[in-house]
Design an enzyme around this catalytic site. Structure first.
Site, PDB file in Angstrom:
ATOM      1  N   LYS A 207       0.836  -1.202   0.000  1.00 60.48           N
ATOM      2  CA  LYS A 207       0.000   0.000   0.000  1.00 60.48           C
ATOM      3  C   LYS A 207       0.872   1.254   0.000  1.00 60.48           C
ATOM      4  CE  LYS A 207      -3.552   2.006   2.927  1.00 60.48           C
ATOM      5  NZ  LYS A 207      -4.406   1.790   4.095  1.00 60.48           N
ATOM      6  N   GLU A 213      10.783  -4.666   3.881  1.00 63.47           N
ATOM      7  CA  GLU A 213      10.814  -6.074   3.463  1.00 63.47           C
ATOM      8  C   GLU A 213      10.415  -6.200   1.992  1.00 63.47           C
ATOM      9  OE1 GLU A 213       9.381  -4.881   6.189  1.00 63.47           O
ATOM     10  OE2 GLU A 213       9.548  -6.279   7.876  1.00 63.47           O
ATOM     11  N   GLY A 267      -4.598  -2.197   5.483  1.00 58.34           N
ATOM     12  CA  GLY A 267      -3.804  -3.304   4.936  1.00 58.34           C
ATOM     13  C   GLY A 267      -4.362  -4.664   5.299  1.00 58.34           C
ATOM     14  N   ARG A 268      -4.695  -4.851   6.575  1.00 59.25           N
ATOM     15  CA  ARG A 268      -5.134  -6.188   7.009  1.00 59.25           C
ATOM     16  C   ARG A 268      -6.569  -6.521   6.593  1.00 59.25           C
ATOM     17  NH1 ARG A 268      -3.764  -2.866  11.027  1.00 59.25           N
ATOM     18  NH2 ARG A 268      -5.340  -2.138  12.498  1.00 59.25           N
ATOM     19  N   GLU A 353      -3.348  -7.020  15.467  1.00 61.52           N
ATOM     20  CA  GLU A 353      -2.882  -5.691  15.053  1.00 61.52           C
ATOM     21  C   GLU A 353      -4.018  -4.678  15.246  1.00 61.52           C
ATOM     22  OE1 GLU A 353       0.343  -5.125  11.860  1.00 61.52           O
ATOM     23  OE2 GLU A 353      -1.426  -4.362  10.826  1.00 61.52           O
ATOM     24  N   HIS A 384      -3.355 -33.701  18.312  1.00 59.73           N
ATOM     25  CA  HIS A 384      -2.147 -34.454  18.681  1.00 59.73           C
ATOM     26  C   HIS A 384      -1.005 -33.516  19.035  1.00 59.73           C
ATOM     27  CE1 HIS A 384      -3.841 -38.305  17.336  1.00 59.73           C
ATOM     28  NE2 HIS A 384      -4.518 -37.528  16.516  1.00 59.73           N
ATOM     29  N   LYS A 512      10.427  -0.736  13.757  1.00 57.54           N
ATOM     30  CA  LYS A 512      10.887  -0.405  12.396  1.00 57.54           C
ATOM     31  C   LYS A 512      11.933   0.702  12.449  1.00 57.54           C
ATOM     32  CE  LYS A 512       6.553  -0.885   9.774  1.00 57.54           C
ATOM     33  NZ  LYS A 512       5.624  -0.108   8.964  1.00 57.54           N
TER      34      LYS A 512
END
Ligand code: F6P
Length: 543
Positions: A207, A213, A267-268, A353, A384, A512
């Site tokens: 965005k 990254e 974003g999410r 977030e 398990h 960051k």
């Protein structure tokens, strides 16, 4: 939106009192006393059956929880949310991912402008592009059709598309999808080594187009590509999804190949936009659109259904009940289908977030617990792995069990076994096993009374562990859309009740910033002033 401290409401005080009456009650007794319980505490809606009755509540609890929602202004808040008010106050933005999935003839206004034509323009671009890549009309620079799609993004620009692509794998076409997110070079290099640059298409999804990254991975991918192809070919193999047009152009992407994002989509919550381009490429635009339409149906349900019959409202209020009254610290999400294996990690970002906040809407520290910790893995694998702790540990872990009536490959035998486990686990968590039952079982195995006495305490299950069963007809693009939208609305509701801002994420900034400073120190091999622990670690790393 109202600005109310939930703990100061009448309903909260009632809940505090009511909690003292409820906390020791055994659900199994509640079922015995009230034959109507499972009918009263369930919602059947479209292809969803949501059973809340295996929770530590009574009909009265539900009533007071819904009163709390009303006192906190949930109904007005829902209106503000859908009306496009700037409910993301700290960034002064509306929150309108719901506008990405409305039918074409609807109108949604932001600052007096109907945004739906723009949304549909973007959808048309997604349709055209994905159709041409899938059918081979759009080719790479040497004239070969694309075989591999690499989505480069992180957080919301990765988790939603990855999760949906994995969830809809059954509906996938011939294209191979890859997702690169981590700045760890091993991630990008591991992926690239399998690929042929002539047949690979890169989607750079960011965005802001400033995320370290994503830009590092995009640069590495472009360098790798340019080793095998002329520079002009970049424009045929790289497209971007971003709201930062200038930065995308600087990267060398053809403006024609930029898909839009808007600042009114967080974003999410962005997989419904062009951020979901990789989904449309993986399963085709028609199925992508079905996902959106499914989500829209959940939006209509959430907006219109009475609070009592409202699935996201009941889920959210239950979660508040456990978080704020039982002091449960986490919630598990257990999908009984391997296809939904990435749902828990997607929900971790969406939920944590959003509601991992400790400042209320007045800028004051909250005096109560907020954000839930989310975790999970598909059943039966999780049985398990960590179910031991849910059954016999000291912590209370409410869990959502997501199951499907029909499997996709129609293997009846496997599906019956899978679903037998789905039903058995929630029943076991509810009923537990008493000492008398354990003793009887051990006697039947002819154990000595001494052995029985020794073993019994370890084999007792207290039970009374809360679960919500979400049983859906079949995993399809539409039902997946409904499921994701259901959790999105749950997040919104909890933010309203906790009186926090759910749509910013300032908490990710500090790390960051520091990483940028430390990177310079690492590059120069020059450790500056830090706490002594960080300093020593850096020195050890650089030695
Ligand atoms: O983790 C912080 C965050 O801002 C997320 O909210 C977002 O989804 C992610 O980074 C990626 O951001 P962008 O799409 O701008 O690269």
């Amino acid at each position: 939106m109202k600005n109310i401290d939930p703990t100061k409401t009448e309903a909260w005080k009632k809940l505090e009192k009511h909690f003292l009456e409820i906390r020791e009650l055994e659900m199994k007794n509640l079922f015995q006393e009230d034959p109507q319980r499972s009918e009263d505490l369930k919602i059947e809606w479209e292809d969803f059956y949501v059973d809340f009755s295996k929770n530590r509540i009574t009909v009265k609890t539900q009533e007071i929880l819904l009163k709390l929602a009303e006192e906190c202004g949930l109904k007005e808040a829902i209106k503000s949310y859908y009306d496009g008010d700037a409910i993301n106050k700290t960034e002064n933005r509306p929150v309108l991912h719901t506008a990405l999935r409305v039918p074409k003839d609807e109108e949604v206004f932001i600052d007096g402008k109907n945004v739906i034509p723009e949304v549909y323009q973007a959808k048309d671009k997604i349709r055209k592009f994905s159709t041409e890549v899938i059918n081979g009309a759009l080719k790479g620079h040497t004239g070969l059709a694309f075989t591999d799609i690499v989505n480069i993004g992180i957080g919301g620009s990765d988790l939603g598309p990855t999760m949906v692509t994995e969830s809809l794998k059954f509906y996938k076409n011939h294209l191979n999808l890859h997702y690169i997110s981590n700045v760890d070079g091993d991630h990008v290099h591991e992926t690239l080594q399998e690929l042929n640059p002539e047949t690979t298409l890169f989607l750079i999804v960011s965005k802001t187009f400033t995320t370290q990254e994503t830009l590092s991975n995009a640069n590495t991918a472009r360098d790798w590509f340019k080793k095998a192809a002329p520079s002009e070919a970049v424009s045929k193999h790289f497209v971007a999804v971003s709201s930062n047009i200038e930065k995308v152009k600087d990267f060398g992407i053809d403006p024609e190949n930029i898909f839009p994002m808007w600042d009114w989509v967080g974003g999410r919550f962005s997989l419904w936009s062009a951020v979901g381009l990789s989904i449309s490429l993986a399963v085709g635009f028609e199925q992508f659109d079905e996902l959106l339409m499914g989500a829209h149906e959940m939006d209509v349900h959430f907006k219109g259904a009475d609070l009592k019959d409202n699935i996201p409202v009941n889920l959210a209020m239950l979660s508040i009940w456990y978080n704020n009254f039982f002091k449960a610290e986490s919630e598990a999400v257990i999908p009984y289908t391997q296809y939904l294996q990435k749902l828990p990690s997607y929900l971790q970002q969406a939920i944590m977030e959003s509601n991992g906040k400790s400042t209320d809407r007045n800028g004051k520290p909250v005096s109560y617990e907020t954000g839930n910790i989310i975790w999970g893995e598909p059943g039966t694998n999780s049985q398990h792995a960590f179910f031991q702790l849910i059954h016999q540990g000291t912590k209370l872990i409410p869990a959502d069990f997501i199951g499907f009536k029909h499997s996709l490959h129609n293997d009846k035998d496997h599906h019956q076994k899978l679903m037998a486990n789905y039903f058995a686990q929630t029943e076991a968590l509810l009923m537990g096993k008493t000492a008398e039952e354990v003793i009887k079982e051990l006697e039947e195995k002819n154990l000595s009374s001494e052995e029985i006495e020794k073993l019994t305490p370890f084999k007792v299950f207290k039970g009374n562990k809360p679960t919500t069963s979400i049983l859906i007809n079949k995993l399809t693009p539409a039902s997946l859309g409904k499921l994701i939208a259901m959790y999105e609305h749950k997040i919104f509701i909890q933010g309203v009740i906790w009186n926090i801002y759910s749509y910013d994420q300032w908490g990710v900034e500090l790390g960051k910033q520091l990483a940028t400073e430390i990177l310079t120190e690492i590059q120069k091999s020059d450790v500056q002033n830090h706490d002594s622990s960080t300093k020593s670690l850096l020195k050890f790393f650089l030695k």
